[in-house]
Write a protein that holds these residues in place. Sequence first.
Motif, short mmCIF file in Angstrom:
data_model
loop_
_atom_site.label_atom_id
_atom_site.label_comp_id
_atom_site.label_asym_id
_atom_site.label_seq_id
_atom_site.Cartn_x
_atom_site.Cartn_y
_atom_site.Cartn_z
N LEU A 3 0.82 -1.22 0.00
CA LEU A 3 0.00 0.00 0.00
C LEU A 3 0.86 1.27 0.00
CD1 LEU A 3 -2.65 -1.06 2.68
CD2 LEU A 3 -2.96 -0.98 0.18
N ALA A 4 2.14 1.14 0.16
CA ALA A 4 3.03 2.30 0.31
C ALA A 4 2.93 3.26 -0.87
CB ALA A 4 4.47 1.84 0.50
N ARG A 37 1.26 8.54 -2.83
CA ARG A 37 0.55 9.35 -3.81
C ARG A 37 -0.49 10.23 -3.11
NH1 ARG A 37 0.77 5.62 -7.42
NH2 ARG A 37 -1.08 4.49 -6.75
N LEU A 38 -1.20 9.67 -2.14
CA LEU A 38 -2.17 10.45 -1.36
C LEU A 38 -1.50 11.60 -0.62
CD1 LEU A 38 -4.55 7.75 0.18
CD2 LEU A 38 -5.17 9.59 -1.40
#
Length: 133
Positions: free
Chosen positions: A95-96, A101-102
């Motif tokens: 998920l990194a 990006r978020l």
Amino acid sequence: MAVHACRVLDRHERVLFVTVAELDEARASIGRARDDGYRLVIVPPGVARMLGRPTTGDQPVTTLSRFEARYNDSFAYDFVAAADLTEQEQAVLALARSLLRLAGTRLGGRVKAVRVLRTMRLGPAGTTSAGSG
């Protein structure tokens, strides 16, 4: 007089000088100090401030902030190889890129890599924080 007595005691015994407030605020650090063999000596805030000041010729006494600094300075990074992670841990690590990006960044930019540490150091309140290594 009290400051001098504390300095003498510090030279002869493994002691940690703390205030009553620090007893409550830094339980995790105080627990680690006790585990490391330190005996607590409770001092008034004014004495604690004076003990924290540098002096000429004397070794600095072990106040809570000095203990925490030495403790964190002893930290060494111990990374876990991605192949050694469990399937669930690998899913979280995957998920990194999305999380970066978020946060408005990406791998290869300011963030060179995302790695998993085997060990961490604790801050005074018991929260995890990275050390220097």
